[in-house]
Motif scaffolding. Structure first.
Motif, PDB file in Angstrom:
ATOM      1  N   MET A 279     -30.133   6.842  28.582  1.00  0.00           N
ATOM      2  CA  MET A 279     -30.065   5.670  28.181  1.00  0.00           C
ATOM      3  C   MET A 279     -28.775   5.089  27.512  1.00  0.00           C
ATOM      4  O   MET A 279     -28.175   3.956  27.845  1.00  0.00           O
ATOM      5  N   ALA A 280     -28.158   6.298  26.608  1.00  0.00           N
ATOM      6  CA  ALA A 280     -26.829   5.617  25.910  1.00  0.00           C
ATOM      7  C   ALA A 280     -25.893   5.624  26.898  1.00  0.00           C
ATOM      8  O   ALA A 280     -24.874   4.599  26.865  1.00  0.00           O
ATOM      9  N   ARG A 281     -25.739   6.413  28.129  1.00  0.00           N
ATOM     10  CA  ARG A 281     -24.940   6.282  29.285  1.00  0.00           C
ATOM     11  C   ARG A 281     -24.864   4.792  30.006  1.00  0.00           C
ATOM     12  O   ARG A 281     -24.086   4.020  29.979  1.00  0.00           O
ATOM     13  N   ARG A 282     -26.107   4.510  30.081  1.00  0.00           N
ATOM     14  CA  ARG A 282     -26.420   2.967  30.610  1.00  0.00           C
ATOM     15  C   ARG A 282     -25.920   1.959  29.931  1.00  0.00           C
ATOM     16  O   ARG A 282     -25.552   0.991  30.331  1.00  0.00           O
ATOM     17  N   ALA A 283     -25.973   2.151  28.667  1.00  0.00           N
ATOM     18  CA  ALA A 283     -26.017   1.131  27.565  1.00  0.00           C
ATOM     19  C   ALA A 283     -24.327   1.182  26.874  1.00  0.00           C
ATOM     20  O   ALA A 283     -23.898   0.252  26.417  1.00  0.00           O
ATOM     21  N   GLY A 284     -23.810   2.265  27.422  1.00  0.00           N
ATOM     22  CA  GLY A 284     -22.491   2.239  26.765  1.00  0.00           C
ATOM     23  C   GLY A 284     -22.389   2.666  25.396  1.00  0.00           C
ATOM     24  O   GLY A 284     -21.262   2.052  24.718  1.00  0.00           O
ATOM     25  N   VAL A 285     -23.303   3.351  24.748  1.00  0.00           N
ATOM     26  CA  VAL A 285     -23.081   3.838  23.394  1.00  0.00           C
ATOM     27  C   VAL A 285     -23.365   5.334  23.291  1.00  0.00           C
ATOM     28  O   VAL A 285     -23.526   5.861  24.491  1.00  0.00           O
ATOM     29  N   ARG A 286     -23.027   5.855  22.266  1.00  0.00           N
ATOM     30  CA  ARG A 286     -23.428   7.137  21.919  1.00  0.00           C
ATOM     31  C   ARG A 286     -24.933   7.594  21.928  1.00  0.00           C
ATOM     32  O   ARG A 286     -25.635   6.734  21.525  1.00  0.00           O
ATOM     33  N   GLN A 287     -25.188   8.613  22.262  1.00  0.00           N
ATOM     34  CA  GLN A 287     -26.780   9.552  22.183  1.00  0.00           C
ATOM     35  C   GLN A 287     -26.975   9.094  20.737  1.00  0.00           C
ATOM     36  O   GLN A 287     -28.080   8.748  20.591  1.00  0.00           O
ATOM     37  N   GLY A 288     -26.341   9.446  19.804  1.00  0.00           N
ATOM     38  CA  GLY A 288     -26.941   9.309  18.490  1.00  0.00           C
ATOM     39  C   GLY A 288     -27.076   7.810  18.131  1.00  0.00           C
ATOM     40  O   GLY A 288     -27.953   7.638  17.031  1.00  0.00           O
ATOM     41  N   THR A 289     -26.401   6.933  18.633  1.00  0.00           N
ATOM     42  CA  THR A 289     -26.678   5.612  18.355  1.00  0.00           C
ATOM     43  C   THR A 289     -28.207   5.295  18.917  1.00  0.00           C
ATOM     44  O   THR A 289     -28.854   4.640  18.318  1.00  0.00           O
ATOM     45  N   VAL A 290     -28.571   5.628  20.155  1.00  0.00           N
ATOM     46  CA  VAL A 290     -29.979   5.513  20.515  1.00  0.00           C
ATOM     47  C   VAL A 290     -30.935   6.128  19.683  1.00  0.00           C
ATOM     48  O   VAL A 290     -31.885   5.448  19.305  1.00  0.00           O
ATOM     49  N   SER A 291     -30.542   7.196  19.291  1.00  0.00           N
ATOM     50  CA  SER A 291     -31.508   7.929  18.115  1.00  0.00           C
ATOM     51  C   SER A 291     -31.632   7.036  16.849  1.00  0.00           C
ATOM     52  O   SER A 291     -32.621   7.081  16.387  1.00  0.00           O
ATOM     53  N   GLN A 292     -30.573   6.535  16.561  1.00  0.00           N
ATOM     54  CA  GLN A 292     -30.585   5.785  15.044  1.00  0.00           C
ATOM     55  C   GLN A 292     -31.583   4.413  15.402  1.00  0.00           C
ATOM     56  O   GLN A 292     -32.218   4.011  14.466  1.00  0.00           O
ATOM     57  N   VAL A 293     -31.261   3.908  16.455  1.00  0.00           N
ATOM     58  CA  VAL A 293     -32.163   2.647  16.619  1.00  0.00           C
ATOM     59  C   VAL A 293     -33.735   3.124  17.095  1.00  0.00           C
ATOM     60  O   VAL A 293     -34.390   2.397  16.290  1.00  0.00           O
ATOM     61  N   GLU A 294     -33.862   4.219  17.403  1.00  0.00           N
ATOM     62  CA  GLU A 294     -35.364   4.395  17.803  1.00  0.00           C
ATOM     63  C   GLU A 294     -35.909   4.821  16.508  1.00  0.00           C
ATOM     64  O   GLU A 294     -37.164   5.025  16.471  1.00  0.00           O
ATOM     65  N   THR A 295     -35.241   5.132  15.572  1.00  0.00           N
ATOM     66  CA  THR A 295     -35.806   5.594  14.123  1.00  0.00           C
ATOM     67  C   THR A 295     -35.844   4.487  13.305  1.00  0.00           C
ATOM     68  O   THR A 295     -36.449   4.617  12.006  1.00  0.00           O
ATOM     69  N   GLY A 296     -35.382   3.526  13.725  1.00  0.00           N
ATOM     70  CA  GLY A 296     -35.309   2.401  12.722  1.00  0.00           C
ATOM     71  C   GLY A 296     -34.148   1.889  11.997  1.00  0.00           C
ATOM     72  O   GLY A 296     -34.569   1.212  11.041  1.00  0.00           O
ATOM     73  N   LEU A 297     -32.888   2.484  12.149  1.00  0.00           N
ATOM     74  CA  LEU A 297     -31.934   2.167  11.198  1.00  0.00           C
ATOM     75  C   LEU A 297     -31.645   0.740  11.125  1.00  0.00           C
ATOM     76  O   LEU A 297     -31.728   0.062  12.205  1.00  0.00           O
ATOM     77  N   GLU A 298     -31.665   0.203  10.069  1.00  0.00           N
ATOM     78  CA  GLU A 298     -31.330  -1.259   9.656  1.00  0.00           C
ATOM     79  C   GLU A 298     -29.922  -1.658  10.059  1.00  0.00           C
ATOM     80  O   GLU A 298     -29.997  -3.074  10.001  1.00  0.00           O
ATOM     81  N   THR A 299     -29.075  -0.710   9.853  1.00  0.00           N
ATOM     82  CA  THR A 299     -27.717  -1.433   9.967  1.00  0.00           C
ATOM     83  C   THR A 299     -27.139  -1.316  11.370  1.00  0.00           C
ATOM     84  O   THR A 299     -25.971  -1.749  11.603  1.00  0.00           O
ATOM     85  N   VAL A 300     -27.938  -1.240  12.490  1.00  0.00           N
ATOM     86  CA  VAL A 300     -27.564  -1.466  13.851  1.00  0.00           C
ATOM     87  C   VAL A 300     -26.978  -2.641  14.104  1.00  0.00           C
ATOM     88  O   VAL A 300     -27.609  -3.714  13.748  1.00  0.00           O
TER      89      VAL A 300
END
Length: 83
Positions: free
Chosen positions: A29-50
């Protein structure tokens, strides 16, 4: 299927559900979106500063779109019926 989302944590849960339904790993998913895998993880866990642009890229990667509408409000009776 429409999903009610009112918090970053709920957005993350919905994105995770759709990602898994498409049998994608976070890395794919990160590759498709052009972001890091860690960013996907942060979004999925509800990080509010994304950044909103990051969320929009993830939605695009999953072929999803966002629809905004007036917030629904339950009555006191609805709340009482929950207990």
């Amino acid at each position: 299927m429409a999903q009610l989302v009112r918090s970053p944590k709920q957005i993350g849960s919905v994105l995770r559900r759709y990602r898994r339904a498409q049998n994608l790993t976070q890395a794919e998913m990160a590759r498709r979106a052009g972001v890091r895998q860690g960013t996907v993880s942060q979004v999925e866990t509800g990080l509010e500063t994304v950044k909103l642009t990051t969320v929009m890229e993830l939605l695009r990667a999953l072929d999803l779109e966002m629809i905004l509408q007036p917030r629904t409000k339950g009555s006191n009776k609805d709340i009482e019926n929950m207990f």
